[in-house]
Scaffold this motif. Structure first.
Motif, PDB file in Angstrom:
ATOM      1  N   ASN A  20       0.802  -1.217   0.000  1.00  0.00           N
ATOM      2  CA  ASN A  20       0.000   0.000   0.000  1.00  0.00           C
ATOM      3  C   ASN A  20       0.838   1.272   0.000  1.00  0.00           C
ATOM      4  OD1 ASN A  20      -2.471  -1.345   0.013  1.00  0.00           O
ATOM      5  ND2 ASN A  20      -2.482  -1.507   2.227  1.00  0.00           N
ATOM      6  N   SER A  21       2.117   1.153   0.257  1.00  0.00           N
ATOM      7  CA  SER A  21       2.970   2.339   0.278  1.00  0.00           C
ATOM      8  C   SER A  21       3.774   2.495  -1.016  1.00  0.00           C
ATOM      9  CB  SER A  21       3.914   2.299   1.486  1.00  0.00           C
ATOM     10  OG  SER A  21       4.783   1.189   1.404  1.00  0.00           O
ATOM     11  N   ARG A  22       3.464   1.691  -2.039  1.00  0.00           N
ATOM     12  CA  ARG A  22       4.131   1.784  -3.340  1.00  0.00           C
ATOM     13  C   ARG A  22       3.292   2.616  -4.300  1.00  0.00           C
ATOM     14  NH1 ARG A  22       5.239  -3.353  -6.327  1.00  0.00           N
ATOM     15  NH2 ARG A  22       6.979  -2.310  -7.282  1.00  0.00           N
ATOM     16  N   VAL A  23       3.976   3.401  -5.121  1.00  0.00           N
ATOM     17  CA  VAL A  23       3.308   4.220  -6.133  1.00  0.00           C
ATOM     18  C   VAL A  23       3.893   3.861  -7.495  1.00  0.00           C
ATOM     19  CG1 VAL A  23       2.944   6.576  -6.966  1.00  0.00           C
ATOM     20  CG2 VAL A  23       2.881   6.106  -4.519  1.00  0.00           C
ATOM     21  N   LYS A  44       8.516  15.351  -1.651  1.00  0.00           N
ATOM     22  CA  LYS A  44       7.712  16.327  -0.904  1.00  0.00           C
ATOM     23  C   LYS A  44       6.498  15.696  -0.228  1.00  0.00           C
ATOM     24  CE  LYS A  44       5.418  17.892  -5.114  1.00  0.00           C
ATOM     25  NZ  LYS A  44       5.467  18.946  -6.110  1.00  0.00           N
ATOM     26  N   TYR A  45       6.183  14.443  -0.565  1.00  0.00           N
ATOM     27  CA  TYR A  45       5.021  13.777   0.015  1.00  0.00           C
ATOM     28  C   TYR A  45       5.377  12.890   1.209  1.00  0.00           C
ATOM     29  CZ  TYR A  45       2.912  15.515  -4.186  1.00  0.00           C
ATOM     30  OH  TYR A  45       2.481  16.351  -5.179  1.00  0.00           O
ATOM     31  N   GLY A  46       6.663  12.709   1.468  1.00  0.00           N
ATOM     32  CA  GLY A  46       7.067  11.893   2.608  1.00  0.00           C
ATOM     33  C   GLY A  46       8.370  11.180   2.347  1.00  0.00           C
ATOM     34  N   ALA A  68       1.981   7.695   0.198  1.00  0.00           N
ATOM     35  CA  ALA A  68       1.703   7.216  -1.155  1.00  0.00           C
ATOM     36  C   ALA A  68       0.401   7.809  -1.682  1.00  0.00           C
ATOM     37  CB  ALA A  68       1.636   5.690  -1.167  1.00  0.00           C
ATOM     38  N   ARG A  69      -0.610   7.846  -0.837  1.00  0.00           N
ATOM     39  CA  ARG A  69      -1.914   8.407  -1.231  1.00  0.00           C
ATOM     40  C   ARG A  69      -1.779   9.887  -1.588  1.00  0.00           C
ATOM     41  NH1 ARG A  69      -4.829   7.396   3.247  1.00  0.00           N
ATOM     42  NH2 ARG A  69      -4.975   5.222   2.658  1.00  0.00           N
ATOM     43  N   ALA A  70      -0.996  10.623  -0.805  1.00  0.00           N
ATOM     44  CA  ALA A  70      -0.788  12.051  -1.074  1.00  0.00           C
ATOM     45  C   ALA A  70      -0.065  12.249  -2.404  1.00  0.00           C
ATOM     46  CB  ALA A  70      -0.005  12.693   0.062  1.00  0.00           C
ATOM     47  N   ALA A  71       0.913  11.406  -2.693  1.00  0.00           N
ATOM     48  CA  ALA A  71       1.660  11.512  -3.951  1.00  0.00           C
ATOM     49  C   ALA A  71       0.757  11.269  -5.146  1.00  0.00           C
ATOM     50  CB  ALA A  71       2.831  10.528  -3.956  1.00  0.00           C
ATOM     51  N   VAL A  72      -0.113  10.293  -5.040  1.00  0.00           N
ATOM     52  CA  VAL A  72      -1.046   9.997  -6.135  1.00  0.00           C
ATOM     53  C   VAL A  72      -1.945  11.201  -6.387  1.00  0.00           C
ATOM     54  CG1 VAL A  72      -3.033   8.580  -6.802  1.00  0.00           C
ATOM     55  CG2 VAL A  72      -0.999   7.508  -5.822  1.00  0.00           C
ATOM     56  N   GLY A  73      -2.470  11.768  -5.331  1.00  0.00           N
ATOM     57  CA  GLY A  73      -3.347  12.925  -5.479  1.00  0.00           C
ATOM     58  C   GLY A  73      -2.638  14.147  -6.018  1.00  0.00           C
ATOM     59  N   GLY A  74      -1.387  14.309  -5.664  1.00  0.00           N
ATOM     60  CA  GLY A  74      -0.654  15.503  -6.067  1.00  0.00           C
ATOM     61  C   GLY A  74       0.027  15.441  -7.416  1.00  0.00           C
ATOM     62  N   LEU A  85       2.531  12.486 -17.587  1.00  0.00           N
ATOM     63  CA  LEU A  85       2.571  11.149 -17.003  1.00  0.00           C
ATOM     64  C   LEU A  85       1.291  10.424 -17.348  1.00  0.00           C
ATOM     65  CD1 LEU A  85       3.948  11.846 -13.421  1.00  0.00           C
ATOM     66  CD2 LEU A  85       5.210  11.101 -15.434  1.00  0.00           C
ATOM     67  N   GLY A  86       1.388   9.134 -17.425  1.00  0.00           N
ATOM     68  CA  GLY A  86       0.184   8.329 -17.593  1.00  0.00           C
ATOM     69  C   GLY A  86      -0.541   8.359 -16.262  1.00  0.00           C
ATOM     70  N   LYS A  87      -0.726   7.261 -15.681  1.00  0.00           N
ATOM     71  CA  LYS A  87      -1.374   7.188 -14.381  1.00  0.00           C
ATOM     72  C   LYS A  87      -0.318   7.151 -13.284  1.00  0.00           C
ATOM     73  CE  LYS A  87      -5.739   6.929 -15.367  1.00  0.00           C
ATOM     74  NZ  LYS A  87      -6.680   7.909 -14.927  1.00  0.00           N
ATOM     75  N   VAL A  88      -0.608   7.829 -12.199  1.00  0.00           N
ATOM     76  CA  VAL A  88       0.159   7.696 -10.972  1.00  0.00           C
ATOM     77  C   VAL A  88      -0.792   6.965 -10.036  1.00  0.00           C
ATOM     78  CG1 VAL A  88       1.334   8.886  -9.093  1.00  0.00           C
ATOM     79  CG2 VAL A  88       1.432   9.827 -11.407  1.00  0.00           C
ATOM     80  N   LEU A  89      -0.463   5.722  -9.714  1.00  0.00           N
ATOM     81  CA  LEU A  89      -1.386   4.865  -8.984  1.00  0.00           C
ATOM     82  C   LEU A  89      -0.773   4.339  -7.708  1.00  0.00           C
ATOM     83  CD1 LEU A  89      -2.519   2.659 -11.999  1.00  0.00           C
ATOM     84  CD2 LEU A  89      -3.796   4.531 -10.985  1.00  0.00           C
ATOM     85  N   GLN A  90      -1.565   4.295  -6.670  1.00  0.00           N
ATOM     86  CA  GLN A  90      -1.143   3.658  -5.430  1.00  0.00           C
ATOM     87  C   GLN A  90      -1.387   2.164  -5.589  1.00  0.00           C
ATOM     88  OE1 GLN A  90      -3.132   5.037  -1.936  1.00  0.00           O
ATOM     89  NE2 GLN A  90      -1.856   3.863  -0.562  1.00  0.00           N
ATOM     90  N   MET A  91      -0.357   1.387  -5.334  1.00  0.00           N
ATOM     91  CA  MET A  91      -0.509  -0.050  -5.368  1.00  0.00           C
ATOM     92  C   MET A  91      -1.240  -0.456  -4.101  1.00  0.00           C
ATOM     93  SD  MET A  91       0.999  -0.412  -8.201  1.00  0.00           S
ATOM     94  CE  MET A  91       1.025  -2.156  -8.398  1.00  0.00           C
ATOM     95  N   CYS A  92      -2.114  -1.402  -4.187  1.00  0.00           N
ATOM     96  CA  CYS A  92      -2.839  -1.806  -2.981  1.00  0.00           C
ATOM     97  C   CYS A  92      -3.272  -3.254  -3.082  1.00  0.00           C
ATOM     98  CB  CYS A  92      -4.030  -0.906  -2.725  1.00  0.00           C
ATOM     99  SG  CYS A  92      -5.276  -0.961  -4.003  1.00  0.00           S
ATOM    100  N   ILE A  93      -3.607  -3.779  -1.930  1.00  0.00           N
ATOM    101  CA  ILE A  93      -4.140  -5.135  -1.902  1.00  0.00           C
ATOM    102  C   ILE A  93      -5.561  -5.055  -1.375  1.00  0.00           C
ATOM    103  CG2 ILE A  93      -1.933  -6.263  -1.580  1.00  0.00           C
ATOM    104  CD1 ILE A  93      -2.550  -6.476   1.389  1.00  0.00           C
TER     105      ILE A  93
END
Length: 96
Positions: A20-23, A44-46, A68-74, A85-93
């Motif tokens: 969940n912390s991978r982008v 800048k996101y962490g 990771a969530r903040a980076a995706v949003g920003g 960029l194409g998609k910036v996506l948070q990896m999740c399970i």
């Protein structure tokens, strides 16, 4: 050495707790953009604990899923090196 902490060249894809912390960063012009560029943009996101750059895409691993969530949003739809960029996506399970 400048005293700056080096991040790993590896992101952990095998540990479900860290997934969940991978982008994922897609449509990346890796002929121009370097690992250092990606780290500078996404730091800048962490705290970044890992960054791996591949042909056309990259992964950034943060210390927490909140970062990771903040980076995706920003960074979604950002233009880097003249290329959106194409998609910036948070990896999740999915937990069952």
């Amino acid at each position: 050495m400048t005293g700056k902490t080096q991040t790993s060249n590896v992101t952990n894809k095998n540990d479900p707790r860290s997934l969940n912390s991978r982008v994922f960063i897609g449509n990346l012009n890796t002929a121009v953009v370097t690992k250092a560029d990606i780290e500078a943009i996404f730091a800048k996101y962490g705290k970044i604990v890992g960054c791996s750059v591949h042909k056309g895409y990259a992964f950034v691993q943060y210390a927490s899923k909140r970062n990771a969530r903040a980076a995706v949003g920003g960074e979604n739809a950002r233009v880097i090196a003249g290329q959106p960029l194409g998609k910036v996506l948070q990896m999740c399970i999915t937990e069952f």
